[in-house]
Design an enzyme around this catalytic site. Structure first.
Site, PDB file in Angstrom:
ATOM      1  N   CYS A 266       0.805  -1.223   0.000  1.00  0.00           N
ATOM      2  CA  CYS A 266       0.000   0.000   0.000  1.00  0.00           C
ATOM      3  C   CYS A 266       0.838   1.275   0.000  1.00  0.00           C
ATOM      4  CB  CYS A 266      -0.945  -0.016   1.193  1.00  0.00           C
ATOM      5  SG  CYS A 266      -1.912  -1.537   1.286  1.00  0.00           S
TER       6      CYS A 266
ATOM      7  N   HIS B   1      -2.446   8.294   5.897  1.00  0.00           N
ATOM      8  CA  HIS B   1      -2.671   6.926   5.422  1.00  0.00           C
ATOM      9  C   HIS B   1      -4.004   6.422   5.977  1.00  0.00           C
ATOM     10  CE1 HIS B   1      -1.695   3.027   3.826  1.00  0.00           C
ATOM     11  NE2 HIS B   1      -1.734   2.463   5.027  1.00  0.00           N
TER      12      HIS B   1
ATOM     13  N   GLU C 138       0.115   5.879  13.343  1.00  0.00           N
ATOM     14  CA  GLU C 138       0.438   7.005  12.469  1.00  0.00           C
ATOM     15  C   GLU C 138       0.313   8.321  13.220  1.00  0.00           C
ATOM     16  OE1 GLU C 138      -0.809   8.937   8.128  1.00  0.00           O
ATOM     17  OE2 GLU C 138      -2.080   7.381   9.037  1.00  0.00           O
TER      18      GLU C 138
ATOM     19  N   LYS D  47      -9.453   7.757   2.298  1.00  0.00           N
ATOM     20  CA  LYS D  47      -9.961   6.383   2.311  1.00  0.00           C
ATOM     21  C   LYS D  47     -11.331   6.267   2.964  1.00  0.00           C
ATOM     22  CE  LYS D  47      -5.331   4.279   2.432  1.00  0.00           C
ATOM     23  NZ  LYS D  47      -4.545   5.526   2.582  1.00  0.00           N
TER      24      LYS D  47
ATOM     25  N   HIS E  56      -9.693   1.725   0.641  1.00  0.00           N
ATOM     26  CA  HIS E  56      -8.236   1.608   0.576  1.00  0.00           C
ATOM     27  C   HIS E  56      -7.873   0.950  -0.749  1.00  0.00           C
ATOM     28  CE1 HIS E  56      -4.156   1.100   1.368  1.00  0.00           C
ATOM     29  NE2 HIS E  56      -4.169   0.356   2.459  1.00  0.00           N
TER      30      HIS E  56
ATOM     31  N   PHE F  86       2.096  -3.320   4.022  1.00  0.00           N
ATOM     32  CA  PHE F  86       2.516  -4.588   4.620  1.00  0.00           C
ATOM     33  C   PHE F  86       4.008  -4.794   4.350  1.00  0.00           C
ATOM     34  CE2 PHE F  86      -1.675  -7.276   4.595  1.00  0.00           C
ATOM     35  CZ  PHE F  86      -2.162  -6.499   5.625  1.00  0.00           C
TER      36      PHE F  86
END
Length: 470
Positions: A221, A361, A372, A392, A397, A456
């Site tokens: 991502c 994010h 975050e 998002k 996402h 990830f």
């Protein structure tokens, strides 16, 4: 994102950064450098202060934007619907999702590639590639380089760097099914070319004749921001005049949905999909899958000015690093993210005090959202003027494409002075302590913006944008 098992926090190779912080030495304030670079200036107190790049060959500007999204393929329509706080999330009807514990996503409907991809190829291509080609060509049109106008540039100095986290997942899934059910002779010869992650960049370059740097990056991502960072550095090093960069993704198919269900990463709010993505809300229960593509045309300022290009804004800098901690979980202390933000500001020649907008994010996962925020707090001591929002919350996402679509939202915020809301803010986490533009758009003159993307594997990426100032 939440994983099946979350190990306790452990030391990582980034630990020396925390020691440096304890000694109060910021990466933005190097003491007595022997040779000041173009991004630093020595003050009377012998402490370096950030200075932005001035060389027009190394300044990187944004001259075009293109996208494919759940809100269509037009930039202004996309941002208008974001400003309106509209959700693009709905029940999946592309396949029978009734047996999945998650049955919704930001599924694109009514997509057409007419005028951008010829009919035969359009029928063969994976959607991941179709989205890339359309977004890339629309970005060139936006940059006044559509069609025959592309002949105005030196194509040997034009490159393409559009990445994807998953690649041609539909083609791959269909190929495996053909092998199992009918044998290897029934696998299409396009199986490998249309499944591998580099083919989006390759096909776009083949159709356009661009012979400069060409490859893809796949960092889950975080992919799009990695591509922006690498593309800008090709320009800064003099290896290209122009780069088409961003991300593309089309993973809302049974194996894609099932895979993220198995990771326990997705919301299961099937009774109310449009409120399922809830960044920074106490009741968030996972992210919502989306899809699409977001692409920027990036040029050296010198090249853009020579051709009298429309300049939308400026890429000031960026950074990438790794948590080196866990496959799916972020570091709870946010160290990897905070150091990535610091390094991006150093690369941009920007002080933390200059930043007043963050496109976060913010996926709506339990651990990720707070990690975050903790990292942002480490870098920005005064948060009163900073606005953060989560694209998002409305489009889901979009995995490898998320940073591209969010970079476009960031550039529109800079150019319009309006920030889109973070919708579904019903029960805010008190620890966030930021103005999250909750539920309603806000006017805000953006000075410097950062856009965060994490993937990830612990991949962190941050890019820094501003309005263009000659």
């Amino acid at each position: 994102m939440q994983s099946l098992q979350s190990p306790p926090l452990k030391l990582s190779p980034l630990q020396p950064l925390s020691l440096r912080k304890q000694q109060s030495i910021s990466p933005l304030t190097r003491i007595k450098p022997t040779k000041p670079s173009s991004s630093t200036r020595i003050s009377a107190s012998n402490v370096a202060t950030p200075v932005r790049e001035t060389d027009p060959k190394k300044r990187v500007v944004i001259t075009g934007m293109g996208l494919v999204s759940v809100f269509g393929n037009d930039i202004d329509t996309y941002y208008d619907r974001l400003l309106a706080g509209e959700s693009g999330v709905s029940l999946i009807d592309r396949f029978d999702a009734s047996k999945f514990p998650t049955r919704f996503g930001g599924q694109i409907r009514g997509f057409t590639a007419d005028g951008y991809i010829d009919g035969k190829n359009d029928r063969r291509l994976d959607d991941c590639l179709r989205y890339c080609l359309v977004a890339g060509k629309k970005a060139l049109e936006d940059a006044d380089l559509g069609g025959d106008l592309l002949s105005k540039i030196d194509k040997e100095r034009g490159g393409v760097l559009v990445g994807t986290g998953m690649g041609g997942l539909s083609v791959f899934s269909d190929g495996v099914q053909a092998l199992i059910e009918k044998g290897h002779r029934r696998i299409t010869p396009f199986f490998i070319p249309y499944a591998i992650t580099n083919m989006g960049s390759a096909l776009l370059a083949i159709e356009l004749g661009l012979m400069g740097p060409n490859y893809s990056i796949s960092t889950a991502c975080a992919t799009s921001n990695y591509c922006f960072y690498a593309a800008a550095n090709h320009i800064r090093r003099g290896e290209a005049d122009l780069m088409i960069a961003g991300g593309t993704e089309a993973a809302i198919i049974p194996i894609g949905l099932g895979g993220f269900v198995a990771c326990r990463a997705l919301s299961q709010r099937n009774d109310d999909p449009q409120t399922a993505s809830r960044p920074w809300d106490k009741d968030r229960d996972g992210f919502v899958m989306g899809e699409g593509a977001g692409v920027l045309v990036m040029e050296s300022l010198e090249h853009a000015m020579k051709r009298n290009a429309p300049i939308i804004g400026e890429y000031l800098g960026g950074a990438i690093n790794c948590d080196a901690y866990h496959m799916t979980d972020p570091r709870a202390d946010g160290l990897g993210v905070s150091s990535c933000i610091e390094r991006s500001l150093e690369d941009a020649g920007v002080s933390p005090e200059e930043v007043n907008y963050i496109n976060a994010h913010a996926t709506s996962t339990l651990a990720g959202d707070l990690a975050e925020v903790n990292a942002i707090k480490k870098v920005f001591k005064n948060t009163s003027e900073i606005r953060i929002n989560a694209t998002k919350s409305m489009i889901g996402h979009c995995l490898g494409a998320s940073g591209g679509l969010e970079a476009i939202a960031t550039m529109k915020a800079i150019s319009t002075g309006w920030l889109h809301p973070t919708i579904n803010q019903f029960n805010a986490e008190p620890a966030v302590e930021f103005n999250t533009v909750a539920n309603k758009k806000q006017q805000h003159e953006v000075n410097v913006a950062i856009s965060n993307s994490f993937g990830f594997g612990g991949h962190n990426s941050v890019v820094v944008f501003s309005a263009f100032k000659p």
